[in-house]
Design an enzyme around this catalytic site. Structure first.
Site, PDB file in Angstrom:
ATOM      1  N   TYR A 138       4.613   3.671  24.823  1.00 29.16           N
ATOM      2  CA  TYR A 138       4.119   2.493  24.134  1.00 29.16           C
ATOM      3  C   TYR A 138       3.426   2.926  22.855  1.00 29.16           C
ATOM      4  O   TYR A 138       2.517   3.756  22.883  1.00 29.16           O
ATOM      5  CB  TYR A 138       3.122   1.722  25.012  1.00 29.16           C
ATOM      6  CG  TYR A 138       2.536   0.546  24.299  1.00 29.16           C
ATOM      7  CD1 TYR A 138       3.223  -0.655  24.243  1.00 29.16           C
ATOM      8  CD2 TYR A 138       1.318   0.637  23.653  1.00 29.16           C
ATOM      9  CE1 TYR A 138       2.700  -1.743  23.569  1.00 29.16           C
ATOM     10  CE2 TYR A 138       0.784  -0.448  22.968  1.00 29.16           C
ATOM     11  CZ  TYR A 138       1.482  -1.620  22.937  1.00 29.16           C
ATOM     12  OH  TYR A 138       0.962  -2.687  22.256  1.00 29.16           O
ATOM     13  N   CYS A 139       3.890   2.423  21.754  1.00 26.58           N
ATOM     14  CA  CYS A 139       3.217   2.667  20.484  1.00 26.58           C
ATOM     15  C   CYS A 139       3.459   1.464  19.584  1.00 26.58           C
ATOM     16  O   CYS A 139       4.331   0.659  19.833  1.00 26.58           O
ATOM     17  CB  CYS A 139       3.674   3.973  19.831  1.00 26.58           C
ATOM     18  SG  CYS A 139       5.414   4.068  19.450  1.00 26.58           S
ATOM     19  N   THR A 140       2.695   1.371  18.531  1.00 32.83           N
ATOM     20  CA  THR A 140       2.763   0.180  17.681  1.00 32.83           C
ATOM     21  C   THR A 140       3.829   0.257  16.601  1.00 32.83           C
ATOM     22  O   THR A 140       4.148  -0.749  15.988  1.00 32.83           O
ATOM     23  CB  THR A 140       1.409  -0.069  17.008  1.00 32.83           C
ATOM     24  OG1 THR A 140       1.058   1.077  16.241  1.00 32.83           O
ATOM     25  CG2 THR A 140       0.335  -0.347  18.034  1.00 32.83           C
TER      26      THR A 140
END
Length: 66
Positions: free
Chosen positions: A43-45
């Site tokens: 999960y990363c932006t």
């Protein structure tokens, strides 16, 4: 330890400030042991970082991650 009481998913925080630190983090024996034979969710932006990281995990760990 990041594991919920029902024995489900474990949260692993690599504590990285830069995506370029990912290679060194994954190279650690302790990290390899944590992700071995597990399903890995990243999960990363900024989408492209996750894409690069997942490709790198697959390249380095192959059949040892799902």
């Amino acid at each position: 330890d990041g594991q919920n009481s029902s024995g489900g998913a474990q949260y692993v925080d690599p504590k990285m400030r830069k995506s370029t630190d990912f290679v060194g983090w994954l190279a650690k024996d302790s990290t390899k042991e944590k992700v071995k034979d597990k399903k890995v969710l990243l999960y990363c932006t900024g989408g492209v970082r996750c894409e690069r990281a997942s490709a790198y995990i697959n390249n380095k760990m192959g059949d040892h991650v799902k």
